[in-house]
Design an enzyme around this catalytic site. Sequence first.
Site: not given
Ligand SMILES: Nc1ncnc2c1ncn2[C@@H]1O[C@H](COP(=O)(O)OP(=O)(O)OP(=O)(O)O)[C@@H](O)[C@H]1O
Ligand SMILES: [Mg+2]
Lengths: 137, 113
Positions: A46, A50, A104
């Site tokens: 995860e 990200n 997502r």
């Molecule tokens: N490393 C990062 N850099 C920039 N933004 C981030 C980063 N990690 C998370 N985010 C932001 O936080 C939000 C939530 O992250 P999360 O991993 O919970 O959900 P997601 O990645 O959108 O969906 P999923 O992980 O379920 O595929 C993301 O949509 C993004 O906007």
């Molecule tokens: Mg994610």
Amino acid sequence: MNNYLKTQFPPLDINESLARGMAAFFILPLDPSVEDAEDVKTAVSEAVTNAIIHGYRDRSGAVELELNLEGRELTVTVRDSGAGIEDIERARTPMFTTRPEEERSGMGFTIMESFMDSLEVESAPGCGTAVTMKKRL
Amino acid sequence: MLKEFIDCGRALVAVLEGEIDQRSASALRERIDIEYELSRKPHLVLDLTDVTFMDSAGIGLIIGRWKNVTSAGGKLALAVAGHKLIKILELGGVTRLVKLCPDYRRAVEECLR
Ligand SMILES: Nc1ncnc2c1ncn2[C@@H]1O[C@H](COP(=O)(O)OP(=O)(O)OP(=O)(O)O)[C@@H](O)[C@H]1O
Ligand SMILES: [Mg+2]
């Protein structure tokens, strides 16, 4: 046992499985339960995903993965120097995603939080993001 | 990865294998959606019994297919073996939407109920 591993890799999606594989091998000497090993792999996947898709999108840069063992306490840090997060509280909310058009689920942070013992997120827009997770194995 | 599609009357079964992450999920989504549309069947079963790893990309894939199939008037069911994926399926809210069955035949029966 104390040990550490520090790696850097480009933000390519093939490196998601590489990163979680490294984490799984790193903790192997502790003979973790199948469930703990699976939890660590998932949380690393995860955080690294990200960094690749939200941190760097299609830009270049380096993702850092740091694994640290003190006794049976594992600390995982995943760092990127990408886009950063504007509102960390909101980003950590279950089902929140800034990219719903890609199907997502917005569950990444929720999974990291519940599969590990603790999760800390440091981030600033334009500067990048560091995610630190701990778990007792 | 996609292993095969199985024609089960009113249900299409997609047999998945290996690891479902962000890298594999987009290709899976495309292949499943095309096959589902071509098959003109109402119901879809995702057979996850040979899936060895899944992260949030898998949750997104399943919920996305659930939306498609239910909006077309069909049912989605999953075949899941063992406990490995249960934790993430529960946390991701999948178990509230979709029935889990021990193998694909029972998942097909579930759709036809
Ligand atoms: N490393 C990062 N850099 C920039 N933004 C981030 C980063 N990690 C998370 N985010 C932001 O936080 C939000 C939530 O992250 P999360 O991993 O919970 O959900 P997601 O990645 O959108 O969906 P999923 O992980 O379920 O595929 C993301 O949509 C993004 O906007
Ligand atoms: Mg994610």
